[in-house]
Design a protein around this motif. Sequence first.
Motif, PDB file in Angstrom:
ATOM      1  N   ILE A 221       0.874  -1.165   0.000  1.00  0.00           N
ATOM      2  CA  ILE A 221       0.000   0.000   0.000  1.00  0.00           C
ATOM      3  C   ILE A 221       0.914   1.218   0.000  1.00  0.00           C
ATOM      4  CG2 ILE A 221      -1.724   1.329   1.266  1.00  0.00           C
ATOM      5  CD1 ILE A 221      -2.815  -1.268   2.376  1.00  0.00           C
ATOM      6  N   ARG A 222       0.941   1.933  -1.111  1.00  0.00           N
ATOM      7  CA  ARG A 222       1.803   3.110  -1.227  1.00  0.00           C
ATOM      8  C   ARG A 222       1.248   4.287  -0.435  1.00  0.00           C
ATOM      9  NH1 ARG A 222       6.701   3.140  -2.650  1.00  0.00           N
ATOM     10  NH2 ARG A 222       6.644   2.876  -4.909  1.00  0.00           N
ATOM     11  N   HIS A 223      -0.094   4.406  -0.410  1.00  0.00           N
ATOM     12  CA  HIS A 223      -0.735   5.533   0.285  1.00  0.00           C
ATOM     13  C   HIS A 223      -2.156   5.124   0.619  1.00  0.00           C
ATOM     14  CE1 HIS A 223      -1.742   9.605   1.398  1.00  0.00           C
ATOM     15  NE2 HIS A 223      -2.660   9.706   0.467  1.00  0.00           N
ATOM     16  N   ARG A 224      -2.684   5.644   1.706  1.00  0.00           N
ATOM     17  CA  ARG A 224      -4.074   5.376   2.047  1.00  0.00           C
ATOM     18  C   ARG A 224      -4.725   6.624   2.613  1.00  0.00           C
ATOM     19  NH1 ARG A 224      -5.014   0.663   5.684  1.00  0.00           N
ATOM     20  NH2 ARG A 224      -7.116   1.562   5.835  1.00  0.00           N
ATOM     21  N   GLU A 225      -6.027   6.725   2.399  1.00  0.00           N
ATOM     22  CA  GLU A 225      -6.817   7.834   2.915  1.00  0.00           C
ATOM     23  C   GLU A 225      -7.969   7.240   3.704  1.00  0.00           C
ATOM     24  OE1 GLU A 225      -7.672  10.630  -0.461  1.00  0.00           O
ATOM     25  OE2 GLU A 225      -6.381   9.220  -1.528  1.00  0.00           O
ATOM     26  N   ASP A 226      -8.155   7.688   4.945  1.00  0.00           N
ATOM     27  CA  ASP A 226      -9.233   7.192   5.806  1.00  0.00           C
ATOM     28  C   ASP A 226     -10.033   8.366   6.348  1.00  0.00           C
ATOM     29  OD1 ASP A 226      -8.545   4.276   5.880  1.00  0.00           O
ATOM     30  OD2 ASP A 226      -6.697   5.046   6.764  1.00  0.00           O
ATOM     31  N   ILE A 227     -11.334   8.310   6.197  1.00  0.00           N
ATOM     32  CA  ILE A 227     -12.224   9.377   6.654  1.00  0.00           C
ATOM     33  C   ILE A 227     -13.352   8.752   7.475  1.00  0.00           C
ATOM     34  CG2 ILE A 227     -13.771  11.245   5.960  1.00  0.00           C
ATOM     35  CD1 ILE A 227     -12.209  11.398   3.322  1.00  0.00           C
ATOM     36  N   THR A 228     -13.523   9.234   8.717  1.00  0.00           N
ATOM     37  CA  THR A 228     -14.600   8.743   9.567  1.00  0.00           C
ATOM     38  C   THR A 228     -15.886   9.492   9.259  1.00  0.00           C
ATOM     39  OG1 THR A 228     -13.036   8.197  11.329  1.00  0.00           O
ATOM     40  CG2 THR A 228     -15.352   8.392  11.949  1.00  0.00           C
TER      41      THR A 228
END
Length: 293
Positions: A221-228
């Motif tokens: 995984i090069r990059h991840r975005e997480d939004i609650t």
Amino acid sequence: MSYLEWAEAQVAEIELLTSMFPSQEELELTDQLALAELRSYVESPADCPPASRPQFLIKQKLSSAGTEGTEMILSCAYPSEYPSVLPDITVRSSGLSRAQQAQLQADLKKHLMENCQGEVCVLAAVDWVKDSLQSLLAAISPKKATPSSVAQEAFSRLWIYSHHIYNKSKRKNILEWSKELGLSGFSMPGKPGIVCVEGPQAACEEFWSRVKVLTWKKIMIRHREDITLDGQGDDGRPAQGMDSLRKFSTFEEAMFDPHGSRGNHMDLGQLYQFLNEKGCCEVFQMYFGIEGR
């Protein structure tokens, strides 16, 4: 490889790491003189390569649920023959005991020996450690379910890098699993291979758990975005819905003017334009270490 080729590979990787981690809080070069001598040798090769080798620290803070604020530090040093031999990497994290750190260290070495022998691999090590550490901390420190946390959902977008994606069965799996799990995004076969999936966090994690256990030369995984998604935003207004956060309406396999003797290389300029149209061109530099245009 010759000493000069080893030195060139080391300098190129440090330049890539500097572009990926521009602040001293993320990347600390602990032996600037060694780096200067190495660069001087690459620019004007002498009979004898420099005796000292670059050493540096890479510091990252975890951001996934339950691990927020946990810091991991990778202490790295290059042997003269790197990347023909593995780099010396020591992992430290405040969230682990000495025994757990030792086990993580052993697992990292095994992973690098199996997947990165003969290639520069520090960035791959950073991504692997981050992913493994988040899973380990989640396992040893499970969050207690509360009414509010149960009601909350999270949206994720994973940017996955593979050394290559050729195999028709893997390409079919990627398409079928994304559809089954309700994920949108795209996959770009060839060398390198790129996969982006977005949607419910649990579905993204399930997709990654299936994909990473397939046989790969290198995948991360090069990059991840997480939004609650929690009822309402910071301004008191209703939070964005899951679908409004998506940048892709469906999941597709994207081809960008395949070329090369095996037709396995894509036009990166077209890939950049595709990402730009979707509003996520910033990941191009994360993948390739250069700005697209």
